[in-house]
Design a protein around this motif. Structure first.
Motif, PDB file in Angstrom:
ATOM      1  N   HIS A 198     -24.923  34.938  -5.928  1.00 47.17           N
ATOM      2  CA  HIS A 198     -24.123  35.500  -4.836  1.00 47.17           C
ATOM      3  C   HIS A 198     -24.925  36.530  -4.029  1.00 47.17           C
ATOM      4  CE1 HIS A 198     -20.793  33.556  -6.924  1.00 47.17           C
ATOM      5  NE2 HIS A 198     -20.144  33.641  -5.775  1.00 47.17           N
ATOM      6  N   VAL A 199     -25.733  37.345  -4.699  1.00 51.33           N
ATOM      7  CA  VAL A 199     -26.569  38.327  -3.987  1.00 51.33           C
ATOM      8  C   VAL A 199     -27.588  37.592  -3.115  1.00 51.33           C
ATOM      9  CG1 VAL A 199     -28.354  40.088  -4.322  1.00 51.33           C
ATOM     10  CG2 VAL A 199     -26.228  40.203  -5.624  1.00 51.33           C
ATOM     11  N   LYS A 200     -28.135  36.491  -3.637  1.00 48.78           N
ATOM     12  CA  LYS A 200     -29.099  35.696  -2.866  1.00 48.78           C
ATOM     13  C   LYS A 200     -28.425  35.125  -1.611  1.00 48.78           C
ATOM     14  CE  LYS A 200     -32.280  31.850  -3.202  1.00 48.78           C
ATOM     15  NZ  LYS A 200     -32.458  30.526  -3.758  1.00 48.78           N
ATOM     16  N   LYS A 201     -27.175  34.697  -1.761  1.00 46.05           N
ATOM     17  CA  LYS A 201     -26.424  34.158  -0.626  1.00 46.05           C
ATOM     18  C   LYS A 201     -26.237  35.233   0.456  1.00 46.05           C
ATOM     19  CE  LYS A 201     -22.597  30.987  -0.030  1.00 46.05           C
ATOM     20  NZ  LYS A 201     -21.488  30.315  -0.700  1.00 46.05           N
ATOM     21  N   VAL A 202     -25.926  36.468   0.017  1.00 46.79           N
ATOM     22  CA  VAL A 202     -25.787  37.582   0.965  1.00 46.79           C
ATOM     23  C   VAL A 202     -27.114  37.807   1.694  1.00 46.79           C
ATOM     24  CG1 VAL A 202     -25.473  40.089   1.144  1.00 46.79           C
ATOM     25  CG2 VAL A 202     -23.887  38.737  -0.226  1.00 46.79           C
ATOM     26  N   ASP A 203     -28.222  37.803   0.948  1.00 41.47           N
ATOM     27  CA  ASP A 203     -29.533  38.014   1.566  1.00 41.47           C
ATOM     28  C   ASP A 203     -29.855  36.927   2.593  1.00 41.47           C
ATOM     29  OD1 ASP A 203     -30.011  40.347   0.148  1.00 41.47           O
ATOM     30  OD2 ASP A 203     -31.077  39.317  -1.487  1.00 41.47           O
ATOM     31  N   GLU A 204     -29.499  35.673   2.279  1.00 40.43           N
ATOM     32  CA  GLU A 204     -29.742  34.572   3.218  1.00 40.43           C
ATOM     33  C   GLU A 204     -28.918  34.761   4.486  1.00 40.43           C
ATOM     34  OE1 GLU A 204     -28.703  31.168   0.866  1.00 40.43           O
ATOM     35  OE2 GLU A 204     -30.602  31.191  -0.233  1.00 40.43           O
ATOM     36  N   MET A 205     -27.667  35.192   4.323  1.00 43.12           N
ATOM     37  CA  MET A 205     -26.807  35.412   5.488  1.00 43.12           C
ATOM     38  C   MET A 205     -27.346  36.538   6.348  1.00 43.12           C
ATOM     39  SD  MET A 205     -23.164  34.930   3.514  1.00 43.12           S
ATOM     40  CE  MET A 205     -22.093  35.379   4.859  1.00 43.12           C
ATOM     41  N   VAL A 206     -27.878  37.575   5.717  1.00 44.17           N
ATOM     42  CA  VAL A 206     -28.464  38.705   6.457  1.00 44.17           C
ATOM     43  C   VAL A 206     -29.676  38.236   7.251  1.00 44.17           C
ATOM     44  CG1 VAL A 206     -29.734  40.876   6.183  1.00 44.17           C
ATOM     45  CG2 VAL A 206     -27.599  40.522   4.951  1.00 44.17           C
ATOM     46  N   ALA A 207     -30.543  37.457   6.612  1.00 45.14           N
ATOM     47  CA  ALA A 207     -31.747  36.975   7.300  1.00 45.14           C
ATOM     48  C   ALA A 207     -31.364  36.128   8.515  1.00 45.14           C
ATOM     49  CB  ALA A 207     -32.603  36.165   6.331  1.00 45.14           C
ATOM     50  N   GLU A 208     -30.358  35.287   8.345  1.00 44.60           N
ATOM     51  CA  GLU A 208     -29.902  34.437   9.449  1.00 44.60           C
ATOM     52  C   GLU A 208     -29.332  35.280  10.597  1.00 44.60           C
ATOM     53  OE1 GLU A 208     -26.393  31.174   9.935  1.00 44.60           O
ATOM     54  OE2 GLU A 208     -27.625  31.032   8.129  1.00 44.60           O
ATOM     55  N   LYS A 209     -28.532  36.291  10.257  1.00 41.50           N
ATOM     56  CA  LYS A 209     -27.924  37.141  11.284  1.00 41.50           C
ATOM     57  C   LYS A 209     -28.986  37.972  12.004  1.00 41.50           C
ATOM     58  CE  LYS A 209     -24.153  38.590  13.297  1.00 41.50           C
ATOM     59  NZ  LYS A 209     -23.202  37.717  13.972  1.00 41.50           N
ATOM     60  N   GLU A 210     -29.985  38.472  11.253  1.00 37.15           N
ATOM     61  CA  GLU A 210     -31.057  39.253  11.885  1.00 37.15           C
ATOM     62  C   GLU A 210     -31.854  38.382  12.840  1.00 37.15           C
ATOM     63  OE1 GLU A 210     -33.364  41.077   8.766  1.00 37.15           O
ATOM     64  OE2 GLU A 210     -31.878  42.669   8.481  1.00 37.15           O
ATOM     65  N   LYS A 211     -32.116  37.144  12.440  1.00 34.55           N
ATOM     66  CA  LYS A 211     -32.837  36.226  13.314  1.00 34.55           C
ATOM     67  C   LYS A 211     -32.044  35.985  14.592  1.00 34.55           C
ATOM     68  CE  LYS A 211     -34.395  31.491  13.454  1.00 34.55           C
ATOM     69  NZ  LYS A 211     -33.761  30.249  13.075  1.00 34.55           N
ATOM     70  N   GLU A 212     -30.740  35.794  14.431  1.00 37.02           N
ATOM     71  CA  GLU A 212     -29.832  35.584  15.567  1.00 37.02           C
ATOM     72  C   GLU A 212     -29.838  36.807  16.489  1.00 37.02           C
ATOM     73  OE1 GLU A 212     -25.201  34.746  15.610  1.00 37.02           O
ATOM     74  OE2 GLU A 212     -26.222  33.544  14.082  1.00 37.02           O
ATOM     75  N   LEU A 213     -29.833  38.013  15.898  1.00 31.31           N
ATOM     76  CA  LEU A 213     -29.804  39.235  16.687  1.00 31.31           C
ATOM     77  C   LEU A 213     -31.094  39.448  17.474  1.00 31.31           C
ATOM     78  CD1 LEU A 213     -28.072  41.769  14.281  1.00 31.31           C
ATOM     79  CD2 LEU A 213     -27.359  41.234  16.604  1.00 31.31           C
ATOM     80  N   MET A 214     -32.218  39.072  16.915  1.00 25.14           N
ATOM     81  CA  MET A 214     -33.496  39.336  17.577  1.00 25.14           C
ATOM     82  C   MET A 214     -33.857  38.269  18.609  1.00 25.14           C
ATOM     83  SD  MET A 214     -34.126  42.252  16.593  1.00 25.14           S
ATOM     84  CE  MET A 214     -35.656  42.556  17.423  1.00 25.14           C
ATOM     85  N   GLU A 215     -33.071  37.159  18.661  1.00 24.41           N
ATOM     86  CA  GLU A 215     -33.295  36.162  19.704  1.00 24.41           C
ATOM     87  C   GLU A 215     -32.947  36.759  21.052  1.00 24.41           C
ATOM     88  OE1 GLU A 215     -31.054  32.571  19.260  1.00 24.41           O
ATOM     89  OE2 GLU A 215     -32.151  31.988  17.467  1.00 24.41           O
ATOM     90  N   VAL A 216     -33.813  36.516  22.020  1.00 25.99           N
ATOM     91  CA  VAL A 216     -33.537  37.043  23.358  1.00 25.99           C
ATOM     92  C   VAL A 216     -33.078  35.926  24.264  1.00 25.99           C
ATOM     93  CG1 VAL A 216     -34.497  38.249  25.352  1.00 25.99           C
ATOM     94  CG2 VAL A 216     -35.237  38.844  23.061  1.00 25.99           C
TER      95      VAL A 216
END
Length: 185
Positions: A167-185
């Protein structure tokens, strides 16, 4: 009995993940998405009603949301709800259609949002670890009452740790995906 404890822990951790997913949806990424307005409710004939039950929310283009009320007299309450919300968007009304133009995110704002995502992730991980602690203490109580052996307790704790790690790994994956989404211009 041990399976019930593991199942309960897994179910509660899944709910924590779901809650985290909802928290992430509220953080806007610069692209228009109807879920940005999911948490809003409007006064519909004196009853607080979710916005999506009083109006049709859709994406006009990548930076614009449109809200079309089911009834014309709902335009004012919907505008008011949007203005009072924490999303920071000013509605533009044209007839019976409300347009919500999303301003582009600055680099600084993107970094702030990444910090918010990190804080939300940490809260989700803490919730998951608390569930693990509860399950382990229940197992210890069962072992003290001689309902299960020490070996069974240790095996069950190892399995609960594996569930927690997943479950912690799943949270980390979701964070990485959201950060990637946020840094897209």
């Amino acid at each position: 009995m041990i399976n019930d404890i593991k199942q309960d822990a897994n179910t509660r951790m899944d709910k924590s993940i779901e809650s985290f997913k909802l928290a992430l949806q509220k953080i806007r990424t610069g692209r228009a998405h109807p879920s940005l307005l999911d948490h809003l409710s409007v006064s519909y004939y004196g009853v607080d009603t979710p916005l999506n039950q009083a109006a049709n929310v859709s994406v006009q283009d990548s930076r614009t949301l449109t809200v079309q009320p089911f009834e014309k007299n709902m335009i004012q309450p919907i505008e008011k709800a949007i203005m009072e919300s924490d999303i920071g968007i000013t509605p533009n009304t044209a007839g019976n259609l409300i347009r919500l133009p999303l301003p582009p995110l600055t680099e600084e704002r993107r970094r702030d949002l990444i910090k918010v995502v990190g804080n939300e992730a940490e809260s989700a991980k803490v919730a998951i670890r608390n569930i693990r602690r509860d399950a382990n203490s229940t197992l210890k109580d069962l072992e003290k009452e001689k309902e299960i052996s020490e070996d069974e307790e240790r095996r069950a704790q190892d399995e609960i740790q594996k569930i927690t790690d997943a479950h912690v790994k799943k949270v980390d994956e979701m964070v990485a995906e959201k950060e990637k989404e946020l840094m897209e211009v």
